[in-house]
Design a protein around this motif. Sequence first.
Motif, short mmCIF file in Angstrom:
data_model
loop_
_atom_site.label_atom_id
_atom_site.label_comp_id
_atom_site.label_asym_id
_atom_site.label_seq_id
_atom_site.Cartn_x
_atom_site.Cartn_y
_atom_site.Cartn_z
N PRO A 4 0.82 -1.21 0.00
CA PRO A 4 0.00 0.00 0.00
C PRO A 4 0.86 1.26 0.00
O PRO A 4 2.00 1.26 0.43
N THR A 5 0.30 2.36 -0.49
CA THR A 5 0.98 3.64 -0.45
C THR A 5 0.82 4.26 0.93
O THR A 5 0.08 3.77 1.77
N VAL A 19 -4.13 -2.44 -4.18
CA VAL A 19 -4.20 -1.00 -4.34
C VAL A 19 -4.90 -0.67 -5.66
O VAL A 19 -4.87 -1.45 -6.61
N ASP A 37 -3.91 4.54 1.57
CA ASP A 37 -3.23 3.26 1.76
C ASP A 37 -3.65 2.26 0.70
O ASP A 37 -2.91 1.32 0.38
N VAL A 38 -4.85 2.47 0.11
CA VAL A 38 -5.31 1.58 -0.96
C VAL A 38 -5.61 2.31 -2.28
O VAL A 38 -5.73 1.66 -3.31
N THR A 79 -4.07 4.86 -4.97
CA THR A 79 -2.81 5.50 -5.34
C THR A 79 -3.01 6.88 -5.96
O THR A 79 -2.07 7.66 -6.04
#
Length: 396
Positions: free
Chosen positions: A88-89, A325, A355-356, A358
């Motif tokens: 995740p980001t 993501v 977090d999911v 982008t």
Amino acid sequence: MRSSVLAGILATATVAQKGAWEQCGGSGYSGVNTCVSGYTCVFSNTWYSQCLPGTNAPVATTLKTSTKTTKAAATTTSAPSTTTTTTPTNPGRFRWLGVNQAGGEFGDGIFPGRCGTEFTFPDNSAIQTLIGQGYNIFRVGFSLERLVPNTLTLALDTGYLKNLTATVNYMTNAGAYAILDPHNYGRYYGNVITDTAAFQTFFNTFAKQYVSNAKVVFDTNNEYHTMSQDLVLQLNQAAINGIRAAGATSQYILVEGNQWSGAWSWNATNTNLVSLTDSQNKLVYQMHQYLDSSSSGTSVNCVSADIGVQRVVGATAWLRANNKVGILGEFAGGANSLCKTAVANLLDHLKANSDVWTGALWWAGGPWWGDYMYSFEPPSGIGYTYYNSLLKNYLP
């Protein structure tokens, strides 16, 4: 988007029974709620019900959407059984924010067509303006029929490839990412692509052109729709396999789903795509979401200030539950205060769940849009002049 304005808006289906995998209900829907033999109208969420294999009683909900008549999908190969996770980001910040660039896919049905007459490519000065403001990703639409005429396994057309690559190089040399978008809806010359081996061969040939460019992003196809769900899985996996076999290992791959890759129905329609695998762990699930009553992006009117959030929350939950993501590859709203609030609320939701998620890309820029209601073409596109100051608040 389901079709460009230049190609015409898709018409609403009026058949007595809905076909396999087609929409049959949802909020605002006015079509029939029964499906062809062997399929049942299954409730997905408030905005969407779909004809799925089975014999349960139909569920009558409502949502009017556009459909397009196509030939039925044929046989497929077996699906992979393992899963892939993607890191995740960081929460609270997008990795990417950008603009779709339409034009290379214009002139649908006129093949090969003439550059500058039936189709065009992005304007470099407009791209530079957007990059200078901080936008860092662009999705470049092109036509499979022009890039690889007649058969998917043949050599690429050198002239069309040269123009496409020049656009890609301009973007990436300036530091932005370029998404290569076969804007074909899972079709080739109007027919559903069923030959997964040929599809893999095409992507292998295509990816070899960009092996050394890490800022290239591959999109498997724009908005698969009214197709076998297993076929959508197999086409995505074939594209992934072809790209990686070509040696393109540093690039992200955006996979798209059935039913126009809609976020509003993703967690009910495209659940099998969780089993896609990638040796490089760089898959991003691309979804699209518009804010009008049909989720089709064909109206300046938005349903409510919260409609965008309401339509993507299920997809957000699906991504997180499956450790995947996503990216909102298309979104837009009309130039009015209600839509502006809805767009802001949608982006706030995506950013809060980065977090999911982008990032996101507006639909659309390109030099031929004229007075198109969503045009994000500097300096005077309707969408650009109305929304640019808002979108810049969400830049990475």
